[in-house]
Design an enzyme around this catalytic site. Sequence first.
Site, short mmCIF file in Angstrom:
data_model
loop_
_atom_site.label_atom_id
_atom_site.label_comp_id
_atom_site.label_asym_id
_atom_site.label_seq_id
_atom_site.Cartn_x
_atom_site.Cartn_y
_atom_site.Cartn_z
N ASP A 81 3.66 33.12 76.68
CA ASP A 81 4.39 34.10 77.48
C ASP A 81 5.28 34.88 76.51
O ASP A 81 5.25 34.68 75.31
CB ASP A 81 5.21 33.43 78.59
CG ASP A 81 6.15 32.35 78.05
OD1 ASP A 81 6.39 32.32 76.83
OD2 ASP A 81 6.63 31.54 78.84
N SER A 297 -2.16 23.27 84.68
CA SER A 297 -2.19 24.38 83.73
C SER A 297 -0.79 24.96 83.56
O SER A 297 0.16 24.52 84.22
CB SER A 297 -3.17 25.46 84.21
OG SER A 297 -2.74 25.99 85.46
N TYR A 298 -0.66 25.95 82.71
CA TYR A 298 0.65 26.51 82.36
C TYR A 298 1.37 26.98 83.63
O TYR A 298 0.82 27.76 84.41
CB TYR A 298 0.48 27.67 81.39
CG TYR A 298 1.76 28.11 80.75
CD1 TYR A 298 2.52 27.23 79.99
CD2 TYR A 298 2.24 29.41 80.91
CE1 TYR A 298 3.70 27.63 79.40
CE2 TYR A 298 3.42 29.82 80.33
CZ TYR A 298 4.15 28.92 79.56
OH TYR A 298 5.32 29.31 78.99
N PRO A 299 2.61 26.50 83.87
CA PRO A 299 3.25 26.76 85.17
C PRO A 299 4.02 28.07 85.27
O PRO A 299 4.66 28.32 86.27
CB PRO A 299 4.22 25.57 85.30
CG PRO A 299 4.59 25.25 83.89
CD PRO A 299 3.38 25.54 83.05
#
Length: 815
Positions: A81, A297-299
């Site tokens: 991110d 998975s990526y939160p």
Amino acid sequence: MKTVLMVAEKPSLALSIAKILSKGSCSSRKGLNGACSVHDYQGSFQGQAARFKMTSVCGHVLSLDFIGEGCDYVVLWLDCDKEGENICFEVLDAIEPAMNAPRGREQTVFRAKFSSITDTDIWKAMSQLGEPNRNEALAVDARQELDLRIGCAFTRFQTKYFQGKYGNLDSSLISFGPCQTPTLGFCVERHDKIQSFKPETYWVIQAKVFKGKDGPLTLDWDRGRVFDREAGQMFVNLAKTSREARVESVSKKEKAKQRPLALNTVEMLRVASSSLGMGPQHTMQVAERLYTQGYISYPRTETNHYHENFDLKEVLLQQTSNPMWAQEVRALLAAGLNRPRKGSDAGDHPPITPMRAASEAELGSDGWRLYEYITRHFMATVSEDCKYLQTTIEFSIGTEAFSCSGKTLISPGYTAVMPWLGIPLEEALPACERGDIFTVDEIKLVEKQTCPPDYLTEAELITLMEKHGIGTDASIPVHINNVCQRNYVTVENGRKLKPTNLGIVLVHGYYKTDAELVLPTIRSAVEKQLTLIALGKANYQQVLQHTLDIFKRKFHYFVDSVGMDELMEVSFSPLADSGKPLSRCGKCHRFMKYIQAKPSRLHCSHCDETYSVPQNGVIKLYKELRCPLDDFELVLWTSGARGKSYPLCPYCSSNPPFRDMKKGVGCNQCTHPSCQHSLVSLGIGQCVECEGGVLVLDPTSAPKWRMACNSCNVLVHFFEHAHRVQVAPESCDACEASLVAVDFNKTRSPLPAGETQHTGCVFCDPLFQDLVELKHATMRHPMHRGGARRGRGRGRRGNPKKPKDKMAALAAYFV
């Protein structure tokens, strides 16, 4: 052989990735900082043999130290991110000077993009390495600098201004934040609507009809409601002209309740708050733990749409072994997966999905509840819509029209795995057709009142913040948590956010002075500019300078025309009217008042001076003794019966008289050479645990005598029931600690031959060894660290430090 340095965001991630890429053959060792381990293995990189060293940072880089040999390549495995991109460049700034020079234009810096900690995803990321995105990192730099500079300026002014005037604010920090303040504004706006709401009386016609032996049906009046009682009574009279209800039409329509979109962060936070009772900040902490352990998975993602090539079946197959929903999973696989609804693709990460099967025993209570919801939500996205039949019967009674409706389930679809969203069971409507006649059982006019809205729930606040562009999916929980911690709102039952007096006054004051400080519009515009920086469509420096110029003008106007005093005076008491008299001021010799509300402090109304005291404890008068430097009466700070205590001078604590004293400390850290309360007079020896602390005799602890570290929470209990314990002028020959003179109670003396007096070293004297017990103080919060420097514990009487082997022996003895 080339060396490849790989850096992940967290130690646990580094280990997981290293195990996958090394196929379990990596060796691990502690890094230089003792927290981030290094995992070594050999493999192939860019078609040649290479040594891999996998390590991590712990969030943003705050310090750095690379020694020894450099590396040839670096692969950055930071979170995918904008914040992760920003950390990429922090890492590069630290390690590029230590990297070996590249050959020509050879690429030496690589970026790994991944969304889950699975073998497939990690190997795919390793085979498709890219480069870090400078523009996204600059967008984060801009946001951080803006929030820091704007927040610090307003926060410092507000805190000093209001705490200097009002005594019962009950907040140690009156903070301002470009996102935090609009967040509070939403809560206060709803509060204002509740307070200004004036209920209105209205009337509805309630009709009940029946047919044969069937139970009565309650009908809805087609006109809804009227706000005039006489008009309502007129309609009742018209309806009462008939004792029969005629069926005008019967319609049946198949309807569908749509399955949910794929799960993104904001929706996860909303559901966790409204359905699971978990606050946003806690939810993100739990979700991040599930991610790093490889369960989801990526939160952090804004995307709620699966790419066409996303392997939905593979994710679902992982759940066939879980008995909680294995039956539903097998049914889905047998029937064939339904393509998920088309959502929006923000271009960041795939939606939040389960990555492997788990049980409650593995995850714990909150971890399991969040994991269960994420898994059931995913299953729902690939299920059929819920289908039901809605039947509506239209009636006429006299000249008035009424109706009733009911739902009958056709197919549960996705509600089989999300039963709380299912169609509620209703009583079946009687079979009838147009022209049928029902008997009117009752017709009456019912008086009701309009109701005010309720306080915002966290879920509603999250929706508002997303709608107005306040914060990001990663920062929304932080902003909500901040307004709670600052005592601006309290979380009530149902996770409703009720503003406090302080929060209400602040928002009303902003509206009065400059509404843009609290409205979401200006922050939303800034967020759009930051997004343009990330896309490379806006200049970092220009956006930064333009925004700072705007807020600089707003800050000066705010300082020159603070419009909150009138509002504050209604809700809060001036300092002079707050608190209770406690100790005498050294300047005017009048009593100062002790104000317990946060931040606790002493205030002299005659001198108009305020003195800070240590927080999270209780202050009381200390034997009416005075400080020899300024004549202020000493006070005693204590953290409780099982905690530590020490005297302090209010003036010295706020205005340290010696250069080696820190602000906010007590007499146990004062280096006055002759004061009977100072560290020099009462210090005994270096702390047995922390690096810079000194064990100081607590003269108020009799008859349960003790000494306490002036830096950490170590307590040493000794010589219980002794008449007197004093620090002697001599030092121990072995460890240089000050000797202690003890006068024991004659009937309880532990000394041989009935002796009552003995002087010796607390640490070395064999007569004292069985009388010393190490404990840790029970503290509500960790004590402020700092204090006397090493070697200043006993002033002219020597250095309290002990040889390393002696310290090790002491630590082992006390443990």
